[in-house]
Design a protein around this motif. Structure first.
Motif, PDB file in Angstrom:
ATOM      1  N   SER A 150      -5.011 -13.139   7.323  1.00 24.21           N
ATOM      2  CA  SER A 150      -3.871 -12.723   6.489  1.00 24.21           C
ATOM      3  C   SER A 150      -2.515 -12.872   7.163  1.00 24.21           C
ATOM      4  O   SER A 150      -1.488 -12.690   6.514  1.00 24.21           O
ATOM      5  CB  SER A 150      -4.053 -11.264   6.037  1.00 24.21           C
ATOM      6  OG  SER A 150      -3.904 -10.377   7.130  1.00 24.21           O
ATOM      7  N   GLN A 151      -2.494 -13.209   8.438  1.00 25.66           N
ATOM      8  CA  GLN A 151      -1.228 -13.313   9.159  1.00 25.66           C
ATOM      9  C   GLN A 151      -0.745 -14.758   9.180  1.00 25.66           C
ATOM     10  O   GLN A 151      -1.372 -15.603   9.810  1.00 25.66           O
ATOM     11  CB  GLN A 151      -1.389 -12.835  10.609  1.00 25.66           C
ATOM     12  CG  GLN A 151      -1.880 -11.432  10.772  1.00 25.66           C
ATOM     13  CD  GLN A 151      -0.809 -10.417  10.438  1.00 25.66           C
ATOM     14  OE1 GLN A 151       0.368 -10.715  10.392  1.00 25.66           O
ATOM     15  NE2 GLN A 151      -1.232  -9.207  10.197  1.00 25.66           N
ATOM     16  N   GLN A 177       7.979  -9.164   6.950  1.00 23.85           N
ATOM     17  CA  GLN A 177       7.071  -9.126   8.090  1.00 23.85           C
ATOM     18  C   GLN A 177       7.825  -9.376   9.393  1.00 23.85           C
ATOM     19  O   GLN A 177       7.589  -8.707  10.398  1.00 23.85           O
ATOM     20  CB  GLN A 177       5.965 -10.157   7.896  1.00 23.85           C
ATOM     21  CG  GLN A 177       4.754  -9.929   8.766  1.00 23.85           C
ATOM     22  CD  GLN A 177       3.593 -10.792   8.325  1.00 23.85           C
ATOM     23  OE1 GLN A 177       3.774 -11.958   7.981  1.00 23.85           O
ATOM     24  NE2 GLN A 177       2.416 -10.224   8.329  1.00 23.85           N
ATOM     25  N   LYS A 227       6.906   1.327   6.808  1.00 23.54           N
ATOM     26  CA  LYS A 227       6.171   0.897   5.609  1.00 23.54           C
ATOM     27  C   LYS A 227       6.305   1.938   4.499  1.00 23.54           C
ATOM     28  O   LYS A 227       6.543   1.590   3.346  1.00 23.54           O
ATOM     29  CB  LYS A 227       4.685   0.681   5.929  1.00 23.54           C
ATOM     30  CG  LYS A 227       4.417  -0.507   6.804  1.00 23.54           C
ATOM     31  CD  LYS A 227       4.480  -1.760   5.989  1.00 23.54           C
ATOM     32  CE  LYS A 227       4.041  -2.958   6.753  1.00 23.54           C
ATOM     33  NZ  LYS A 227       5.093  -3.935   6.923  1.00 23.54           N
ATOM     34  N   TRP A 245       5.025   1.372   0.800  1.00 21.35           N
ATOM     35  CA  TRP A 245       3.643   0.988   1.104  1.00 21.35           C
ATOM     36  C   TRP A 245       2.736   2.210   1.104  1.00 21.35           C
ATOM     37  O   TRP A 245       3.185   3.338   1.319  1.00 21.35           O
ATOM     38  CB  TRP A 245       3.570   0.290   2.459  1.00 21.35           C
ATOM     39  CG  TRP A 245       4.091  -1.105   2.460  1.00 21.35           C
ATOM     40  CD1 TRP A 245       5.390  -1.493   2.333  1.00 21.35           C
ATOM     41  CD2 TRP A 245       3.333  -2.308   2.579  1.00 21.35           C
ATOM     42  NE1 TRP A 245       5.485  -2.864   2.381  1.00 21.35           N
ATOM     43  CE2 TRP A 245       4.233  -3.400   2.535  1.00 21.35           C
ATOM     44  CE3 TRP A 245       1.976  -2.575   2.739  1.00 21.35           C
ATOM     45  CZ2 TRP A 245       3.826  -4.715   2.637  1.00 21.35           C
ATOM     46  CZ3 TRP A 245       1.561  -3.901   2.841  1.00 21.35           C
ATOM     47  CH2 TRP A 245       2.476  -4.948   2.782  1.00 21.35           C
ATOM     48  N   TYR A 273      -1.884   3.289   1.513  1.00 26.76           N
ATOM     49  CA  TYR A 273      -3.212   2.838   1.919  1.00 26.76           C
ATOM     50  C   TYR A 273      -3.866   2.008   0.817  1.00 26.76           C
ATOM     51  O   TYR A 273      -3.738   2.312  -0.372  1.00 26.76           O
ATOM     52  CB  TYR A 273      -4.109   4.036   2.257  1.00 26.76           C
ATOM     53  CG  TYR A 273      -5.524   3.611   2.557  1.00 26.76           C
ATOM     54  CD1 TYR A 273      -5.858   3.122   3.815  1.00 26.76           C
ATOM     55  CD2 TYR A 273      -6.505   3.664   1.577  1.00 26.76           C
ATOM     56  CE1 TYR A 273      -7.142   2.693   4.098  1.00 26.76           C
ATOM     57  CE2 TYR A 273      -7.799   3.242   1.850  1.00 26.76           C
ATOM     58  CZ  TYR A 273      -8.103   2.759   3.103  1.00 26.76           C
ATOM     59  OH  TYR A 273      -9.377   2.330   3.380  1.00 26.76           O
ATOM     60  N   LYS A 311      -5.216  -5.699   2.672  1.00 22.48           N
ATOM     61  CA  LYS A 311      -3.776  -5.910   2.785  1.00 22.48           C
ATOM     62  C   LYS A 311      -3.303  -6.693   1.561  1.00 22.48           C
ATOM     63  O   LYS A 311      -3.793  -7.789   1.281  1.00 22.48           O
ATOM     64  CB  LYS A 311      -3.464  -6.680   4.068  1.00 22.48           C
ATOM     65  CG  LYS A 311      -1.992  -6.899   4.316  1.00 22.48           C
ATOM     66  CD  LYS A 311      -1.824  -7.624   5.635  1.00 22.48           C
ATOM     67  CE  LYS A 311      -0.395  -7.990   5.888  1.00 22.48           C
ATOM     68  NZ  LYS A 311      -0.274  -8.717   7.162  1.00 22.48           N
ATOM     69  N   PRO A 331       0.484  -7.435   0.038  1.00 16.66           N
ATOM     70  CA  PRO A 331       1.938  -7.235   0.041  1.00 16.66           C
ATOM     71  C   PRO A 331       2.529  -7.005  -1.348  1.00 16.66           C
ATOM     72  O   PRO A 331       3.522  -6.308  -1.484  1.00 16.66           O
ATOM     73  CB  PRO A 331       2.480  -8.524   0.651  1.00 16.66           C
ATOM     74  CG  PRO A 331       1.341  -9.154   1.363  1.00 16.66           C
ATOM     75  CD  PRO A 331       0.104  -8.711   0.645  1.00 16.66           C
ATOM     76  N   LYS A 362       1.845  -3.575  -2.042  1.00 13.13           N
ATOM     77  CA  LYS A 362       2.288  -2.781  -0.891  1.00 13.13           C
ATOM     78  C   LYS A 362       1.178  -1.838  -0.435  1.00 13.13           C
ATOM     79  O   LYS A 362       1.378  -0.643  -0.247  1.00 13.13           O
ATOM     80  CB  LYS A 362       3.585  -2.022  -1.195  1.00 13.13           C
ATOM     81  CG  LYS A 362       4.764  -2.945  -1.424  1.00 13.13           C
ATOM     82  CD  LYS A 362       6.054  -2.182  -1.578  1.00 13.13           C
ATOM     83  CE  LYS A 362       7.214  -3.146  -1.680  1.00 13.13           C
ATOM     84  NZ  LYS A 362       8.487  -2.460  -1.754  1.00 13.13           N
ATOM     85  N   GLU A 363       0.005  -2.422  -0.218  1.00 12.58           N
ATOM     86  CA  GLU A 363      -1.156  -1.677   0.267  1.00 12.58           C
ATOM     87  C   GLU A 363      -1.651  -2.302   1.570  1.00 12.58           C
ATOM     88  O   GLU A 363      -1.604  -3.523   1.738  1.00 12.58           O
ATOM     89  CB  GLU A 363      -2.282  -1.693  -0.768  1.00 12.58           C
ATOM     90  CG  GLU A 363      -1.943  -0.931  -2.029  1.00 12.58           C
ATOM     91  CD  GLU A 363      -3.049  -0.939  -3.060  1.00 12.58           C
ATOM     92  OE1 GLU A 363      -2.946  -0.141  -4.011  1.00 12.58           O
ATOM     93  OE2 GLU A 363      -4.020  -1.720  -2.935  1.00 12.58           O
ATOM     94  N   HIS A 364      -2.119  -1.434   2.466  1.00 18.25           N
ATOM     95  CA  HIS A 364      -2.574  -1.902   3.782  1.00 18.25           C
ATOM     96  C   HIS A 364      -3.711  -1.007   4.269  1.00 18.25           C
ATOM     97  O   HIS A 364      -3.597   0.220   4.209  1.00 18.25           O
ATOM     98  CB  HIS A 364      -1.404  -1.849   4.777  1.00 18.25           C
ATOM     99  CG  HIS A 364      -1.583  -2.739   5.949  1.00 18.25           C
ATOM    100  ND1 HIS A 364      -2.566  -2.549   6.887  1.00 18.25           N
ATOM    101  CD2 HIS A 364      -0.906  -3.846   6.336  1.00 18.25           C
ATOM    102  CE1 HIS A 364      -2.473  -3.473   7.803  1.00 18.25           C
ATOM    103  NE2 HIS A 364      -1.462  -4.286   7.483  1.00 18.25           N
ATOM    104  N   CYS A 396      -4.566  -0.356   7.240  1.00 18.21           N
ATOM    105  CA  CYS A 396      -4.201   0.371   8.464  1.00 18.21           C
ATOM    106  C   CYS A 396      -3.190   1.476   8.200  1.00 18.21           C
ATOM    107  O   CYS A 396      -2.680   2.087   9.144  1.00 18.21           O
ATOM    108  CB  CYS A 396      -3.662  -0.600   9.516  1.00 18.21           C
ATOM    109  SG  CYS A 396      -4.902  -1.732  10.131  1.00 18.21           S
TER     110      CYS A 396
END
Length: 112
Positions: free
Chosen positions: A25-26, A36, A66, A71, A73, A77, A79, A82-84, A86
């Motif tokens: 994803s990066q 980012q 975030k 953002w 949980y 991931k 964007p 806006k969920e991640h 981590c």
């Protein structure tokens, strides 16, 4: 090195680490969205201004940034939503995710 150069190196190292974990994803720094890049630059500035801050503080700062941008949980991931995954208290992160904070901090301190 200036802040953006340090952020780029930290981002690329983080990307390589993520790839080793199977996380694709990066994007490369040159293709990373502005949000980012800004996040990485902000984290570099945080560690330069707070050299004694630990890896856990890196995560706390990341979460605060975030959260201020909406953002929350999410299992993956995303964007757009806006969920991640981590977006958890540091203590609840798996070890391989905590490692990213140690690596980022280490890169900043080595290059600043």
């Amino acid at each position: 090195m200036n802040t953006e150069q340090i952020a780029r190196v930290a981002h690329e190292i983080n990307r390589a680490y993520c790839l080793a974990l199977g996380d694709t994803s990066q994007p490369e720094w040159k293709n990373a969205p502005d949000w980012q890049k800004s996040s990485a630059i902000n984290n570099v500035n945080f560690h330069i201004a707070n050299p004694d801050a630990g890896a856990d503080h890196s995560h706390i700062e990341w979460m605060a940034e975030k959260e201020s941008k909406g953002w929350k949980y999410g299992l993956v991931k995303d964007p757009d939503k806006k969920e991640h995954p981590c977006f958890l208290p540091y203590e609840e992160l798996p070890t391989e995710q905590k490692a990213k904070d140690y690596i980022f901090r280490g890169v900043v301190h080595a290059l600043s």
